[in-house]
Design an enzyme around this catalytic site. Sequence first.
Site, PDB file in Angstrom:
ATOM      1  N   GLU A 225      54.472  56.831 -10.323  1.00 41.80           N
ATOM      2  CA  GLU A 225      53.204  57.213  -9.703  1.00 41.80           C
ATOM      3  C   GLU A 225      52.872  58.659 -10.068  1.00 41.80           C
ATOM      4  OE1 GLU A 225      51.330  57.684  -5.177  1.00 41.80           O
ATOM      5  OE2 GLU A 225      53.494  57.520  -5.480  1.00 41.80           O
ATOM      6  N   LYS A 280      44.378  52.152  -5.992  1.00 35.84           N
ATOM      7  CA  LYS A 280      45.228  51.842  -4.855  1.00 35.84           C
ATOM      8  C   LYS A 280      44.389  51.215  -3.746  1.00 35.84           C
ATOM      9  CE  LYS A 280      49.034  53.925  -2.232  1.00 35.84           C
ATOM     10  NZ  LYS A 280      49.784  55.182  -1.969  1.00 35.84           N
ATOM     11  N   CYS A 332      53.396  52.788  -4.781  1.00 37.20           N
ATOM     12  CA  CYS A 332      54.254  53.330  -3.730  1.00 37.20           C
ATOM     13  C   CYS A 332      54.191  52.521  -2.435  1.00 37.20           C
ATOM     14  CB  CYS A 332      53.892  54.797  -3.484  1.00 37.20           C
ATOM     15  SG  CYS A 332      55.198  55.704  -2.608  1.00 37.20           S
TER      16      CYS A 332
END
Length: 394
Positions: A225, A280, A332
């Site tokens: 990330e 995301k 994540c």
Amino acid sequence: MRLGIVTALLFSAFIYLNEYDFHVKLVDTLFGLSALALFLYIPKKSVLVAGFFIGLFWFYWIGYSFQYTGVGYLTPIITILFAFIYMLFFGILALTNSVYIRAILLFLLSYFEPFDFNWMQIELLFVNSYIGIEKYQLIIVLISLSLPAYINNRYKFMPLLLLLFAINYHQPQQEKAPLHIKLVATHIKQEDKWQEKNFLPTVELGFNEIESAIANKYDMIVFPESFFPIYMNHYPKLIKILQSYSKDITIITGSLLSQNHIHYNVTYMFQDGEYQIAKKMILVPFGEYIPLPSFMRDFINNSFFAGEADFQTAKKPTDFIVKGVKFRNAICYEATCQELYDGNVKYMIATSNNAWFAPSIEATLQKLLMQFYARKNGTTIYHSANYKGTGVIQ
């Protein structure tokens, strides 16, 4: 008080045992069962003590990231706050001495996520044990531990035999993808990651990893990330170079995206000279968004985060297709959320930057949660992380 601390230690032991690579299924099984049994039977005050220390043992590290947003003085406050949150979370059990009511409440708590933060999964205690991690297995465990309180003869402990029906005899089949995949593990300190002087060395590191992967005939390379700690859409020359490399290998890397003054945490996939961006979908509470009413959210964001906790999201997950194989993208925290596994996800690419919370058990807890969801859904996760956690998770 001692019973409360013992309960918290047993409830948290599996995390710390995994932190030090101690893997014994029987130990995790006995500790997990003992922790739940104690929650059903210990005095009310001990329940509150257990909840407080569980909050500390599981989440003492959450405030660590605040030092990188200019409010490091909040770190100890956040640590104590989470201890009190989970004292109240488990404290609902202290409203009664009834064992069966506590069992019901404990099961209901397995659905509750304070402030949209879902890392307290009660079934997680058994992720590497002989006991299964499905809801029905948790019900069986709680029933078997509760019934002895209501039997006063020599068969008092016979209900413990019900635990045989909670054993994990089967789990969804997990297979590795039919591709040669290189997962890049980096160890860049968070305080160094965003410094301008380190940008070119990071780019050079990335290019070297890509060239090595091409030389070793990998099909795909995955970086962590925000490996490129920039708004990559503002760096067209870097994009062109990665597009050129992608004619020989698929490149997946974390970065940032800025569009019309709106910021996104994203994954770029470079393939066959083109690229695709995955935004995301699920943000980290209090890290990327403030899970409070708007008037409180704006005040906290501007007062304590300098307006930085304002990332926007995609409306649905993104899938990448690499040589005909579909991978669900997860950034994540997303890899520990059930929503990302909806739709029969066989393979997942997950990227993380765990340096925000170094040194701590955060990466270990994240890995356990990934195992939890991977096993529940029959998914194989390819995880590339900065600091700790890189590897194939099944």
